[in-house]
Design a protein around this motif. Structure first.
Motif, PDB file in Angstrom:
ATOM      1  N   PHE B  34     -12.166 -13.010  -9.416  1.00 51.80           N
ATOM      2  CA  PHE B  34     -11.584 -13.241  -8.221  1.00 51.80           C
ATOM      3  C   PHE B  34     -12.222 -12.551  -6.969  1.00 51.80           C
ATOM      4  O   PHE B  34     -13.169 -11.682  -6.928  1.00 51.80           O
ATOM      5  N   TYR B  36     -10.313 -10.766  -3.630  1.00 49.40           N
ATOM      6  CA  TYR B  36      -9.128 -10.372  -2.940  1.00 49.40           C
ATOM      7  C   TYR B  36      -9.440 -10.099  -1.386  1.00 49.40           C
ATOM      8  O   TYR B  36     -10.795  -9.527  -1.096  1.00 49.40           O
ATOM      9  N   GLN B  38      -8.199  -7.770   2.088  1.00 51.55           N
ATOM     10  CA  GLN B  38      -7.382  -6.844   2.546  1.00 51.55           C
ATOM     11  C   GLN B  38      -7.730  -6.627   4.136  1.00 51.55           C
ATOM     12  O   GLN B  38      -8.751  -6.281   4.531  1.00 51.55           O
ATOM     13  N   GLY B  41      -4.215  -2.334   7.392  1.00 55.36           N
ATOM     14  CA  GLY B  41      -2.973  -1.861   7.327  1.00 55.36           C
ATOM     15  C   GLY B  41      -2.130  -2.720   6.328  1.00 55.36           C
ATOM     16  O   GLY B  41      -0.799  -2.492   6.236  1.00 55.36           O
ATOM     17  N   GLU B  42      -2.885  -3.524   5.567  1.00 52.76           N
ATOM     18  CA  GLU B  42      -1.907  -4.136   4.685  1.00 52.76           C
ATOM     19  C   GLU B  42      -2.548  -3.979   2.993  1.00 52.76           C
ATOM     20  O   GLU B  42      -3.552  -3.358   2.946  1.00 52.76           O
ATOM     21  N   GLY B  43      -1.793  -4.648   2.110  1.00 55.50           N
ATOM     22  CA  GLY B  43      -2.299  -4.365   0.811  1.00 55.50           C
ATOM     23  C   GLY B  43      -3.159  -5.711   0.480  1.00 55.50           C
ATOM     24  O   GLY B  43      -3.554  -6.595   1.519  1.00 55.50           O
ATOM     25  N   LEU B  44      -3.823  -5.713  -0.744  1.00 53.55           N
ATOM     26  CA  LEU B  44      -4.766  -6.686  -0.907  1.00 53.55           C
ATOM     27  C   LEU B  44      -4.176  -7.966  -1.249  1.00 53.55           C
ATOM     28  O   LEU B  44      -2.848  -8.165  -1.683  1.00 53.55           O
ATOM     29  N   LEU B  46      -4.617 -11.923  -2.752  1.00 48.41           N
ATOM     30  CA  LEU B  46      -5.737 -12.828  -3.807  1.00 48.41           C
ATOM     31  C   LEU B  46      -6.011 -14.084  -2.848  1.00 48.41           C
ATOM     32  O   LEU B  46      -5.446 -14.628  -2.329  1.00 48.41           O
ATOM     33  N   LYS B  49      -9.987 -17.659  -7.103  1.00 50.40           N
ATOM     34  CA  LYS B  49     -10.269 -17.367  -8.290  1.00 50.40           C
ATOM     35  C   LYS B  49     -10.777 -18.354  -9.148  1.00 50.40           C
ATOM     36  O   LYS B  49     -11.080 -19.391  -8.755  1.00 50.40           O
ATOM     37  N   PHE B  89     -12.562  -7.725  -1.336  1.00 47.42           N
ATOM     38  CA  PHE B  89     -13.053  -7.186  -2.825  1.00 47.42           C
ATOM     39  C   PHE B  89     -13.363  -8.229  -3.997  1.00 47.42           C
ATOM     40  O   PHE B  89     -12.428  -9.065  -4.000  1.00 47.42           O
ATOM     41  N   SER B  93     -11.184  -9.555 -14.244  1.00 45.48           N
ATOM     42  CA  SER B  93     -10.238  -9.039 -15.326  1.00 45.48           C
ATOM     43  C   SER B  93     -10.491  -9.831 -16.846  1.00 45.48           C
ATOM     44  O   SER B  93     -10.877 -10.699 -17.015  1.00 45.48           O
ATOM     45  N   LYS B 100      -6.993  -5.309 -17.935  1.00 46.10           N
ATOM     46  CA  LYS B 100      -7.338  -4.480 -16.883  1.00 46.10           C
ATOM     47  C   LYS B 100      -8.131  -5.231 -15.807  1.00 46.10           C
ATOM     48  O   LYS B 100      -8.880  -6.046 -16.201  1.00 46.10           O
ATOM     49  N   THR B 101      -7.844  -5.169 -14.473  1.00 46.93           N
ATOM     50  CA  THR B 101      -8.471  -5.761 -13.533  1.00 46.93           C
ATOM     51  C   THR B 101      -9.649  -4.586 -12.948  1.00 46.93           C
ATOM     52  O   THR B 101      -9.023  -3.457 -12.442  1.00 46.93           O
ATOM     53  N   PHE B 103     -12.019  -3.596  -9.915  1.00 50.96           N
ATOM     54  CA  PHE B 103     -12.160  -4.029  -8.453  1.00 50.96           C
ATOM     55  C   PHE B 103     -13.728  -3.403  -8.099  1.00 50.96           C
ATOM     56  O   PHE B 103     -13.924  -2.412  -8.334  1.00 50.96           O
TER      57      PHE B 103
END
Lengths: 114, 113
Positions: B34, B36, B38, B41-44, B46, B49, B89, B93, B100-101, B103
């Motif tokens: 994958f 990702y 970011q 100020g934000e989350g990751l 997707l 993939k 990123f 997985s 587990k992923t 990164f």
């Protein structure tokens, strides 16, 4: 549709205090993940839940950290007592159980421990 | 164990330049791969993939091909925009005794107008 909701967005606390971070996953998602992000260590998985049950907590750094998921729509990450080295951005993410690779991240909580 | 290595940043490009961010992985079995992104100020989020060898993931002009022979998943875009400035990123997985992923460390991209 609301995404993953985290609160608070920012938290500043003194060393030794208890800190509780909160997360509401996307409705219908049954896997939930807590991550910590720092410049030094990057993005680390702390713990993940499947159907409210903790599956892997090997990333939890020490006993000061604990996480709960009392129901499908709420999770907490608690640090007690907090230390300056806990300062980081903490992310919650959720996914469908059969698509755990496709995680939806919340905006994060920036924690500063002085 | 499983791991992901991506090129160090920051990467600074001018608008409309070609982008490549290298990513290689080590894994047992057959992981999914994958990218990702970011934004500040934000989350990751997707980005794209690929779930098996030779698959090409693509989204928003970005592409990456799952190369099993070179264990790589390099991210490319033909013409970057200022709005592409973010941290990227690479991740994998795999189900090996649990999910587990993993990164990579992330690569920061700056695009100048």
């Amino acid at each position: 549709d609301a995404g993953v909701i985290q609160s608070p967005r920012h938290e500043v606390t003194e060393m030794g205090q208890e800190v509780t971070l909160r997360c509401k996953p996307i409705s219908g998602h049954n896997s939930l993940f807590w991550y910590r992000q720092t410049m030094m260590r990057g993005l680390e998985l702390l713990i993940y839940f499947n159907n409210n049950v903790p599956i892997d907590d090997s990333g939890m750094p020490e006993d000061r950290f604990s996480a709960k998921m009392p129901n499908a729509s709420f999770s907490t990450l608690k640090i007690q007592p907090s230390e300056p080295r806990d300062s980081a951005v903490y992310f919650c993410a959720s996914s469908l159980a059969d698509r755990e690779y496709e995680q939806y991240f919340g905006p994060g909580t920036r924690l500063t421990v002085t | 164990g499983n791991s992901v290595t991506q090129m160090e940043g920051p990467v600074t490009l001018s608008e409309e330049a070609f982008l490549t961010i290298n990513c290689t992985y080590t894994a047992t079995g057959y992981p999914s791969l994958f990218w990702y992104v970011q934004y500040p100020g934000e989350g990751l989020q997707l980005l794209l993939k690929a779930t098996k060898a030779d698959d090409k993931g693509s989204n928003k002009g970005f592409e990456a091909t799952y190369r099993k022979e070179t264990t790589s998943f390099h991210l490319e875009k033909g013409s970057v925009q200022v709005s592409d400035s973010a941290v990227y990123f690479c991740a994998l997985s795999a189900r090996t005794g649990g999910f587990k992923t993993i990164f990579g460390a992330g690569t920061r991209l700056f695009v100048k107008a």
